[in-house]
Enzyme design. Sequence first.
Site, mmCIF file in Angstrom:
data_model
loop_
_atom_site.group_PDB
_atom_site.id
_atom_site.type_symbol
_atom_site.label_atom_id
_atom_site.label_comp_id
_atom_site.label_asym_id
_atom_site.label_seq_id
_atom_site.Cartn_x
_atom_site.Cartn_y
_atom_site.Cartn_z
ATOM 1 N N PRO A 57 3.753 -1.517 3.672
ATOM 2 C CG PRO A 57 1.908 -1.867 2.279
ATOM 3 C CD PRO A 57 2.998 -2.597 3.044
ATOM 4 C CB CYS A 58 3.282 1.980 7.603
ATOM 5 S SG CYS A 58 4.911 2.674 7.291
#
Length: 158
Positions: free
Chosen positions: A121-122
């Site tokens: 989850p950047c």
Amino acid sequence: MKTAYINTPVGLLELKGDAEGLASVLFKDVENVVISEKIPTELRDAASQLWEYFEGKRKEFNLKLSPEGTDFQKKVWEQLQQIPFGKTMNYQQMANKLGDPKVIRAAASANGKNPISIIIPCHRVIGSDGSLTGYAGGLHRKKWLLEFESPAPQQTLF
């Protein structure tokens, strides 16, 4: 390496992987891509878990991942996976968690090279002032994903 294309609320996603694991989940903004009618066996779990995520039934992914990158990039990507659903972290906090406040730019660069969108989850990394900073999938998608994961969705007044 097997490939599949799935449609999601944030657009078309290209999934690539093999028996070693999921190698990439990338946004595709092209018009002539055909949605996969049959998902290759190696990608079925990833596609299924992504659909569950978008249906609001999944907050964590349980997949074998095999992104290609440097040792430092992989360390950053592992750190990204520690950010809980509905939470955010800024780049300075990430550098601190990596053990060196001076690696903020390197951490930001590695974050931007993350090949497995959403699952790693950047999108949960924001600027120190709370602003939405760059996102390979586009800021409109980052905004959508953060609002989707928000524990307190905005209510309308009327």
